[in-house]
Design an enzyme around this catalytic site. Structure first.
Site, PDB file in Angstrom:
ATOM      1  N   HIS A  96      41.239  42.599  39.137  1.00 61.40           N
ATOM      2  CA  HIS A  96      40.789  42.092  40.436  1.00 61.40           C
ATOM      3  C   HIS A  96      40.310  40.648  40.295  1.00 61.40           C
ATOM      4  O   HIS A  96      39.701  40.278  39.295  1.00 61.40           O
ATOM      5  CB  HIS A  96      39.667  42.965  40.992  1.00 61.40           C
ATOM      6  CG  HIS A  96      39.395  42.717  42.430  1.00 61.40           C
ATOM      7  ND1 HIS A  96      38.641  41.648  42.864  1.00 61.40           N
ATOM      8  CD2 HIS A  96      39.799  43.368  43.550  1.00 61.40           C
ATOM      9  CE1 HIS A  96      38.582  41.669  44.183  1.00 61.40           C
ATOM     10  NE2 HIS A  96      39.277  42.707  44.624  1.00 61.40           N
ATOM     11  N   GLU A 168      46.941  40.266  45.867  1.00 60.01           N
ATOM     12  CA  GLU A 168      45.744  39.877  46.601  1.00 60.01           C
ATOM     13  C   GLU A 168      45.536  38.375  46.492  1.00 60.01           C
ATOM     14  O   GLU A 168      44.991  37.891  45.495  1.00 60.01           O
ATOM     15  CB  GLU A 168      44.510  40.592  46.033  1.00 60.01           C
ATOM     16  CG  GLU A 168      44.506  42.090  46.236  1.00 60.01           C
ATOM     17  CD  GLU A 168      43.105  42.645  46.057  1.00 60.01           C
ATOM     18  OE1 GLU A 168      42.614  43.270  47.009  1.00 60.01           O
ATOM     19  OE2 GLU A 168      42.499  42.441  44.999  1.00 60.01           O
TER      20      GLU A 168
END
EC number: 5.3.1.1
Length: 251
Positions: A96, A168
Site C-alpha cells: 500500500h 491505486e
C-alpha cells in the site's frame, strides 16, 4: 471464464472492537451480490475478532493489512506469514502506498513480502500506483511496470493466480480525487498487457485488477463498467454503510 468481481475494504488504522464487529455484522445481514468476492482488512489487533464474526455467515473473508518477509524472529511490531496461517487469515494487503511513502518500503522489499505470503499459502492484494508528480511527468506506466517487475522476479508464473493487483494512484488516496474511468481503464489495460507479455496469456486473462483511490457509492458503478476494472480496494467508505453499495456496484 469471467473474472470474479472483488471488493476489499481496507480499514487502515481505524475502528474499535465494537465498530468492527458492527461493520462485519452489517455485511453478514446485508443483501450482497453473490458473485462478488468480499474481503475486509481491519487493524492487526482485530483480525481474529473479525474472523470470528465473519465466520458466522461465511459471506466475507478477512485480510491482514501487512505481513513481514521473514518467518519469525527479532522483528518488533511485525506479523509473520505463519502467524496469519495460525489465525486462519487467508489474505494480506502488501505494498500500500502509505507503507511505500511513510514507511519507505521499497519495490524489492514489497516483492519479497509478496513471495513470502504466497509461498505460505496466503493470497495477496498487491498495491501499485504512481504519485501526482509521476503522473504529471507522464511516467504512470513506467512506475507501475517497475513495481510489477520487482514482483515478477520473485514469483513463479503459477503464483500470480494468488495475486489480486490493486491499482491505486497515490494522488487519489484519501484526497477525494478519483481517476476518471478513462484514466483507470488505460492503466488497467496496460497492466493486463504487462501480464500477457511478462507472465503469460493465462495470467493476463485470469488475474483480477482492481481500482483504489477515493472509491465511493457515487463513482463505483461507472468504474465497474470498464472492461479491465475487476473490482475495488476501498478505504474510508468501507467503514460506512455505503460499502454495501460499492460491493453491489454491478447489480
Amino acid at each position: 471464464m469471467p473474472r470474479q468481481f472483488f471488493v476489499g475494504g481496507n480499514f487502515k488504522m481505524n475502528g474499535t472492537a465494537e465498530s468492527i464487529t458492527a461493520i462485519i455484522k452489517n455485511l453478514n445481514e446485508a443483501k450482497l451480490d453473490e458473485t462478488t468476492e468480499v474481503v475486509v482488512s481491519p487493524p492487526a489487533l482485530y483480525l481474529t475478532l473479525a474472523q470470528q464474526v465473519a465466520d458466522e455467515k461465511k459471506k466475507v473473508a478477512v485480510s491482514s493489512q501487512n505481513v513481514f518477509d521473514k518467518p519469525n524472529g527479532a522483528f518488533t511490531g511485525e506479523i509473520s506469514v505463519s502467524q496469519l496461517q495460525d489465525a486462519k487469515i487467508p489474505w494480506t494487503i502488501i505494498g500500500h502506498s502509505e507503507r511505500r511513502v511513510i514507511l519507505k518500503e521499497t519495490d524489492e522489499f514489497i516483492a519479497r513480502k509478496v513471495k513470502a505470503a504466497i509461498d505460505g499459502g496466503i493470497s495477496v492484494i498487491f498495491c501499485i500506483g504512481e504519485t501526482l508528480e509521476e503522473r504529471e511527468a507522464d511516467k504512470t506506466i513506467e512506475v507501475v511496470t517497475k513495481q510489477l517487475n520487482a514482483a515478477a522476479k520473485e514469483l513463479t508464473k503459477e503464483q500470480w493466480s494468488k495475486v489480486v493487483i490493486a491499482y491505486e494512484p497515490v494522488w487519489a488516496i484519501g484526497t477525494g480525487k478519483v481517476a476518471t474511468t478513462q484514466q483507470a481503464q488505460e492503466v488497467h489495460a496496460a497492466i493486463r498487457k504487462w501480464l500477457a507479455d511478462a507472465i503469460s496469456p493465462e495470467a493476463s486473462e485470469n488475474t483480477r485488477i482492481i481500482y483504489g483511490g477515493s472509491v465511493s457509492e457515487k463513482n463505483c458503478r461507472e468504474l465497474a463498467q470498464e472492461r479491465d476494472v475487476d473490482g475495488f480496494l476501498v478505504g474510508g467508505a468501507s467503514l460506512k454503510p455505503a460499502f454495501v453499495d460499492i460491493i453491489n456496484a454491478r447489480l
